[in-house]
Design a protein around this motif. Structure first.
Motif, short mmCIF file in Angstrom:
data_model
loop_
_atom_site.label_atom_id
_atom_site.label_comp_id
_atom_site.label_asym_id
_atom_site.label_seq_id
_atom_site.Cartn_x
_atom_site.Cartn_y
_atom_site.Cartn_z
N ALA A 283 36.94 46.49 32.44
CA ALA A 283 36.40 47.67 31.74
C ALA A 283 35.13 48.17 32.41
CB ALA A 283 36.15 47.33 30.27
N ALA A 284 34.34 47.24 32.99
CA ALA A 284 33.07 47.62 33.61
C ALA A 284 33.24 47.95 35.10
CB ALA A 284 32.06 46.49 33.45
N GLY A 285 34.49 47.88 35.60
CA GLY A 285 34.73 48.20 37.00
C GLY A 285 34.21 47.12 37.95
N ARG A 286 34.08 45.90 37.46
CA ARG A 286 33.62 44.79 38.32
C ARG A 286 34.82 43.92 38.69
NH1 ARG A 286 28.12 44.33 37.32
NH2 ARG A 286 28.06 43.09 39.22
N ARG A 287 34.88 43.47 39.94
CA ARG A 287 36.01 42.66 40.41
C ARG A 287 35.72 41.17 40.30
NH1 ARG A 287 36.00 45.07 46.19
NH2 ARG A 287 33.81 44.79 45.63
N VAL A 288 36.67 40.43 39.73
CA VAL A 288 36.56 38.97 39.68
C VAL A 288 36.62 38.44 41.11
CG1 VAL A 288 37.65 36.83 38.88
CG2 VAL A 288 37.61 38.85 37.38
N ALA A 289 35.77 37.49 41.43
CA ALA A 289 35.66 36.86 42.75
C ALA A 289 34.88 37.76 43.72
CB ALA A 289 37.02 36.48 43.36
N ASP A 290 35.35 38.99 43.94
CA ASP A 290 34.66 39.87 44.89
C ASP A 290 33.25 40.20 44.41
OD1 ASP A 290 36.88 39.86 46.46
OD2 ASP A 290 37.66 41.77 45.71
N ASP A 291 33.10 40.53 43.12
CA ASP A 291 31.78 40.89 42.59
C ASP A 291 31.12 39.71 41.87
OD1 ASP A 291 32.01 43.50 43.53
OD2 ASP A 291 33.05 44.17 41.72
N ILE A 292 31.89 39.06 41.01
CA ILE A 292 31.37 37.92 40.25
C ILE A 292 32.44 36.83 40.22
CG2 ILE A 292 30.54 37.10 37.99
CD1 ILE A 292 29.61 39.94 37.37
N SER A 293 32.07 35.63 40.65
CA SER A 293 33.00 34.50 40.56
C SER A 293 33.06 33.99 39.13
CB SER A 293 32.56 33.37 41.49
OG SER A 293 32.82 33.72 42.84
N VAL A 294 34.25 33.52 38.73
CA VAL A 294 34.46 33.05 37.35
C VAL A 294 35.15 31.69 37.41
CG1 VAL A 294 35.67 33.50 35.17
CG2 VAL A 294 34.68 35.42 36.46
N THR A 295 34.61 30.72 36.64
CA THR A 295 35.32 29.44 36.48
C THR A 295 35.65 29.24 35.00
OG1 THR A 295 33.30 28.13 36.14
CG2 THR A 295 34.09 28.35 38.40
N GLY A 296 36.80 28.61 34.75
CA GLY A 296 37.22 28.32 33.38
C GLY A 296 37.10 26.85 33.06
N PHE A 297 37.78 26.44 31.99
CA PHE A 297 37.81 25.03 31.60
C PHE A 297 39.07 24.81 30.78
CE2 PHE A 297 34.62 21.48 31.50
CZ PHE A 297 35.45 20.51 30.94
N ASN A 298 39.88 23.85 31.18
CA ASN A 298 41.09 23.37 30.49
C ASN A 298 42.34 23.41 31.39
OD1 ASN A 298 40.03 22.66 28.02
ND2 ASN A 298 40.46 24.62 27.04
N ASP A 299 42.40 24.41 32.31
CA ASP A 299 43.65 24.67 33.02
C ASP A 299 44.81 24.82 32.04
OD1 ASP A 299 45.12 25.25 35.29
OD2 ASP A 299 45.76 23.19 35.58
N MET A 300 44.66 25.75 31.12
CA MET A 300 45.73 25.97 30.15
C MET A 300 46.94 26.60 30.86
SD MET A 300 44.46 29.21 27.80
CE MET A 300 44.67 30.92 28.37
N PRO A 301 48.14 26.47 30.27
CA PRO A 301 49.32 26.99 30.94
C PRO A 301 49.15 28.46 31.34
CG PRO A 301 49.95 25.74 29.00
CD PRO A 301 48.46 25.84 28.98
N PHE A 302 49.70 28.80 32.49
CA PHE A 302 49.80 30.19 32.96
C PHE A 302 48.54 30.75 33.60
CE2 PHE A 302 52.07 30.19 28.70
CZ PHE A 302 53.13 29.45 29.19
N VAL A 303 47.39 30.04 33.58
CA VAL A 303 46.22 30.61 34.25
C VAL A 303 46.39 30.56 35.77
CG1 VAL A 303 44.55 30.28 32.40
CG2 VAL A 303 44.87 28.46 34.10
#
Lengths: 361, 361
Positions: A283-303
């Motif tokens: 929505a803010a026009g920011r790219r995951v990885a390219d602009d801001i890296s993101v890490t999660g937690f759990n490795d839930m199915p389908f991620v």
């Protein structure tokens, strides 16, 4: 259809409806044994072989122990069972949620059982739901401010905690728990981001009433200190939901929370929140990885199939479930066993949502 | 801690442990009323106001009806309850599956309840699990070859089917059902692919023991005929799982199933299968949409975030759950009600997994 024979029942069955006497004669036992064998509450009083023979004869003759069944059904529980064929399929939870919403408004509670697409298992589940109470509980719902453990004690039900611990001092010592090493896990995410060159790292935390959220928040701060870094910002999400993740990430992006310089990476407290983080960034026009890296937690199915595929901390779903089940069974068999607190070690799974920062730190 | 007072209990409580007499005096009722009010099985024998007052006093004085609880626990059920805070979060199903695997091997069945992160709800669930049987059942697991409905009849438990119907002739008339118009739904997928210009369309079908799979397969063939098209291939997946979808799509891509010319599009029987279809295409170096268009069915959570985002048929998860719950409640209150068969109308959701064929038909 004829009405049921009046009591006392005739000694011989009519051609259209077998009696308990027919079942007893055919199975070679007394009528009282038939009754015991077919009532799940008293089945333990006859041998397994007799119970099976009586059940087979009753099924073959089409005799239904309606009196027994009726006796079992005189108490109303305001409890509804739901059988699903495959809980792994995410189609069912939203359906179950709707069922629960309606039933809860009428004072009903809902119990879900998973048939695993297995007819024998389905039959067993229905019988148990119809005739029995629970012997033990596994609680994945531990949180501050609940009286779950005291209730279990009151009803004499052995319990084991899973995934979440109780807050310190809330009777944790009295109950076994199988959880993740959340502190270590979030540290792996921080290490990974730092190794990629990130220095301006934010933490999107979970709801602080829950142990996983508290431990990951504390673990994040601790590991940042270890690297000599101060967090750019820490934002608490209101719940572990996609929408709460979107709201928290939007606040972070729009500077609505106290923040230092703009972050180049955000370590998020779980994968569900990450879905909302992706929504907010899009929505803010920011790219995951390219602009801001993101890490999660759990490795839930389908991620692994979302875009970009999520770098996350994999917890041991299977080991967690198995350990909790084994401990519960052991403690049910031997109530005096010392309680266990097991922490499973998670691991980092690197995918496409993390990359070196676009500009140097 | 002192041991419990021997029976008969002294009239006055010791400073450290309240007795039932204390609770009775404080609440202004007889001891037998205290007993009835605190035993869920007999609570209906006192008024709600009395039950509440007695409960409050007992909680305040710290008196636990241990004798009552013990009495309730004398039967062993080999049934284990699991409470989860949020069934929508896909982290829990794999954990639950592991728990179930262990417990099933020991002859236990598992009942899952969703606390929705609500402490009051959690307490209620534990109480119900500890003291009650189910009043009714919602079956999402209907399939050929099961005796679910006859078991429900035997135990006198009202039941409603959801998402899947029973095979024709298997007692469908005797039970209400809330399902999707699967025939219409898969037709929407065919119409969409044809409108994009596809003529060589395959169907990846679900396990044919299940009504959703049969109806979508039949609906696919019917709608293809309507457009004057013959299907390139129809492959039945062994189950509604990601892995079964991968296996079936691999067979289709490698020509291991009877097939006409290579397909430019595949209408898949559900979204879970599509995850495996994506896996198979990636392994074969084929691009979703660019090389082969893919449609799903269900619009399960997060398929808007997989890559490419899945074009699918959205079913009414919420309406389905709500309708089934309402019908069950109505039939429990009035067993003579005429049974209902409701078909909810699904809709097409166009995303990025479908595109015009790369070359003309």
């Amino acid at each position: 259809m004829q009405p049921p024979a009046p009591s006392p029942a005739p000694a011989r069955a009519t051609p259209t409806r077998a009696t308990i006497a027919d079942v007893a004669r055919e199975a070679g036992v007394h009528a009282s044994t038939v009754s015991r064998a077919l009532n799940p509450a008293t089945r333990g009083m006859v041998t397994a072989a007799v119970a099976q023979r009586v059940t087979e004869v009753a099924d073959r003759l089409g005799w239904r122990p309606s009196a027994v069944a009726a006796g079992l059904r005189t108490r109303k529980s305001r409890t509804i069972g739901i059988l699903v064929p495959d809980l792994i399929n995410p189609i069912f939870p939203p359906i179950l949620h709707a069922v629960e919403t309606v039933l809860a408004a009428q004072g009903y509670v809902t119990l879900v059982a998973n048939t695993d697409n297995d007819a024998a298992r389905e039959s067993l589940l229905i019988e148990r739901m119809a005739t029995h109470l629970v012997d033990g509980l596994i609680l994945a719902s531990a949180a501050a401010g609940t009286d779950a453990l005291s209730l279990c004690a009151r009803f004499g039900i052995p319990a084991v905690l899973i995934n979440r611990r109780m807050p310190e001092g809330a009777g944790c010592a009295a109950v076994s728990a199988v959880t993740n090493d959340d502190t270590h896990g979030i540290g792996l995410a921080v290490d990974h981001l730092v190794a990629l060159g990130h220095r301006r790292i934010a933490h999107l935390a979970g709801p602080q009433g829950v142990s996983t959220a508290r431990d990951r928040r504390a673990g994040f701060l601790e590991r940042m200190r270890h690297h000599g870094l101060a967090p750019v910002a820490v934002v608490d999400a209101a719940a572990y939901t996609r929408d709460a993740g979107r709201v928290a990430m939007t606040a972070l992006l729009e500077g609505l929370v106290p923040t230092g310089p703009a972050c180049t990476a955000v370590a998020v407290a779980n994968d569900m929140l990450c879905l909302g983080v992706y929504d907010a960034m899009e929505a803010a026009g920011r790219r995951v990885a390219d602009d801001i890296s993101v890490t999660g937690f759990n490795d839930m199915p389908f991620v692994d199939r979302i875009h970009p595929a999520l770098t996350t901390i994999r917890i041991q779903h299977d080991a967690m479930g198995r350990q909790a089940a084994c401990i519960l069974l052991a403690e049910m068999a031997e109530p005096g066993l010392a309680r266990q607190s097991i922490r499973l070690v998670p691991e980092l799974v690197i995918r496409a949502s993390t990359a070196p920062p676009a500009k140097g730190p």
